[in-house]
Write an enzyme that holds these catalytic residues in place. Structure first.
Site, short mmCIF file in Angstrom:
data_model
loop_
_atom_site.label_atom_id
_atom_site.label_comp_id
_atom_site.label_asym_id
_atom_site.label_seq_id
_atom_site.Cartn_x
_atom_site.Cartn_y
_atom_site.Cartn_z
N GLY A 225 0.97 -1.14 -0.10
CA GLY A 225 0.08 0.05 -0.04
C GLY A 225 0.69 1.16 0.10
CG ASN A 226 -0.28 4.71 -1.60
OD1 ASN A 226 -1.00 5.62 -0.93
ND2 ASN A 226 -0.63 3.97 -2.57
CB SER A 227 1.73 6.82 3.80
OG SER A 227 2.82 7.31 2.93
#
Ligand code: CTP
Length: 411
Positions: free
Chosen positions: A214-216
C-alpha cells in the site's frame, strides 16, 4: 459582510424535522471555528429543539416570525447581512415554500432577502425525497443558484433505511466553510450542473487476505477537492481507495480496494462526468499471484514477490476521452520527492508530457509535506504550457485554487 470582530456571518435556518437535533452539532462546530451564527428556526423546528437551546448555543436571540422587533425589520437585515444561509435540516415543506417564494415565517422571509450563497441540507423519509414534487423543488432551487446537497443513504428515524438521512453534521459544517472560503467570488456556483469524479486515497494490492502493498495517502486532498467541488454546486462522485475519513456531505462515495477496482469504478463514473480528478495514489504494480490463504512463517522466508503492472488509469482516461466524452477535463496529481533524475518540477513536467492530462498538480512529498497533514503547496502544470504556483495553504484552499483553473478551462 462580516459579523462582530470580522467573523463571517452565517444564518442557520432550521426546519421542522427530527434531524433538527443534529443542527445543534452544526451550530457548535461553526461557532467553534469562529463564525457568527444566527439561528432562525421555523415554528415547527421548535417542536423538536427549543428556543432556549438555540439561543444559549449561538449566543444570539432567536425568533421564528417576522413580528418580533418589527422596527428592526429583522428578515431584511438578517438576510442582507449574511455571508451564507445554511438550512439544516431542509424539510420537503420548507423547500416547497422556498420555491413558491412564500414568506410565512422568518426563515422563508430571510431566504427571500438573502443575496449570499444558500446551502440546503435536506433530510426526510425516502418516499418524500423521491417524490416528484420534491425532486422538482430541488431542481428549481439548484437552477436558481442554491446548493442542495443530496442526503446520505442510511438509517432513518424508526427501523427503515434509505436515501434521506442528514449527512454528518461535521461534514455539513466543513462544506459550509468550503462555500465561505470562496469569499466574495461565491456568487452563482460556477460548477452548477457539472458532474465531477474524484479518486482519493491509496490502493492496496493484496499478497494474501491480510497483507498488502500500500501507500500512505490519506485521501485528505481528494476529499478536500470533492468538498470544494460540492461547494461550487457540482454533483460529485468520490472513488475512495481505503480512506478512513467521513463521507463529504452530498457526495456519492464508491469504496474500492485495489487499482483494478479503482479503474472499474472510475471508468463507470467517468461516462457522465465533465471533470475527472485523479487524486488517488494508485499502485503501479500488484502481486502476480496473490495467495488465497494467509502466508505462514513455517514455510520459511517467502520467495521474492513476483509483481505485474497495473493499468495507468489516468493515461487510459486520456486515450479514451474522445469516444467517451469529448471536452471532458482530466486532472492528475503527481507527488514527487525529487531525486537524481531531476527536481520536483522537472519530474512533474516529464510526467505531464507522458500522461497528457489537461492539468497536473505537482506537489512535493516526504518530510512532513503532503501526506497525513492538512496543509499542502503545489505547482499546477497545464498541457498548454502554463504553470501556476499555489503557495503553502490548507488542502481546502488548494482544492479551490485547482478548481479555479478547472472552471476557467471548462468555460
Ligand atoms: N495514476 C493512475 N494509474 C496508475 C498510476 C497513477 O491513474 N496506475 C495517476 C494518479 O492518480 C495521478 C497520476 O497518475 O493522478 C500520477 O501518479 P504517480 O504515481 O505520480 O505517477 P506514476 O505514473 O505512477 O509515476 P511514478 O510512480 O513513476 O512517479
Amino acid at each position: 459582510m462580516e459579523g462582530a470582530g470580522g467573523r463571517p456571518r452565517v444564518v442557520l435556518g432550521v426546519s421542522g424535522g427530527i434531524a433538527a437535533y443534529k443542527a445543534l452539532e452544526v451550530l457548535r462546530r461553526l461557532t467553534e471555528s469562529g463564525h457568527d451564527v444566527r439561528v432562525v428556526p421555523t415554528p415547527a423546528a421548535l417542536r423538536f429543539v427549543g428556543e432556549v437551546t438555540w439561543a444559549a448555543l449561538s449566543g444570539s436571540p432567536v425568533h421564528t416570525d417576522v413580528w418580533a422587533d418589527p422596527d428592526e425589520v429583522a428578515h431584511v437585515r438578517i438576510g442582507r447581512e449574511a455571508d451564507l444561509v445554511l438550512v439544516v435540516p431542509a424539510t420537503a415543506d420548507l423547500m416547497s415554500r422556498a420555491v413558491a417564494g412564500r414568506a410565512d415565517d422568518l426563515l422563508t422571509a430571510t431566504l427571500l432577502t438573502a443575496r449570499c450563497p444558500v446551502l440546503y441540507a435536506p433530510a426526510m423519509h425516502t418516499e418524500m425525497w423521491e417524490h416528484p414534487a420534491t425532486r422538482a423543488n430541488v431542481a428549481v432551487l439548484r437552477e436558481r443558484g442554491a446548493i442542495v446537497v443530496d442526503p446520505a443513504v442510511g438509517r432513518l428515524t424508526g427501523p427503515d433505511s434509505g436515501a434521506g438521512r442528514l449527512p454528518e453534521p461535521a461534514e455539513i459544517a466543513a462544506l459550509a466553510r468550503a462555500v465561505l472560503a470562496l469569499g466574495p467570488a461565491a456568487g452563482r456556483p460556477d460548477l452548477a450542473g457539472r458532474r465531477v469524479v474524484v479518486s482519493a486515497g491509496g490502493t492496496r494490492e493484496h499478497l494474501d487476505p491480510v497483507r498488502f502493498l500500500g501507500n500512505s495517502s490519506s485521501g485528505r486532498q481528494g476529499y478536500a477537492l470533492a468538498r470544494a467541488a460540492l461547494a461550487r454546486g457540482a454533483r460529485v462522485t468520490v472513488v475512495a481507495a481505503n480512506v478512513a475519513l467521513p463521507d463529504p456531505a452530498g457526495a456519492t462515495v464508491v469504496r474500492v480496494t485495489s487499482a483494478l477496482d479503482l479503474r472499474d469504478a472510475v471508468h463507470a463514473a467517468a461516462g457522465s462526468a465533465d471533470v475527472v480528478v485523479m487524486a488517488a495514489a494508485v499502485a503501479d504494480f500488484r502481486p502476480a499471484k496473490p495467495q488465497d490463504y494467509k502466508i505462514k512463517k513455517e514455510g520459511g522466508v517467502p520467495a521474492p514477490v513476483e509483481l505485474e503492472p497495473n493499468p495507468d488509469v489516468l493515461a487510459e482516461l486520456v486515450s479514451t476521452r474522445e469516444a467517451r466524452r469529448p471536452g471532458q477535463l482530466l486532472v492528475g496529481f503527481a507527488a514527487e520527492t525529487g531525486g537524481p533524475d531531476g527536481s520536483v518540477l522537472d519530474l512533474g513536467r516529464a510526467k505531464l508530457a507522458r500522461k497528457r492530462a489537461d492539468l497536473l498538480v505537482v506537489n512535493e512529498v516526504g518530510a512532513g509535506l503532503g501526506f497525513e497533514v492538512d496543509h499542502n503547496k503545489a505547482v499546477v502544470l497545464g498541457l498548454d504550457g502554463s504553470a501556476t504556483t499555489i503557495e503553502h495553504t490548507t488542502k481546502d484552499l488548494l482544492a479551490h485554487r485547482v478548481l479555479d483553473l478547472v472552471v476557467g478551462r471548462l468555460a
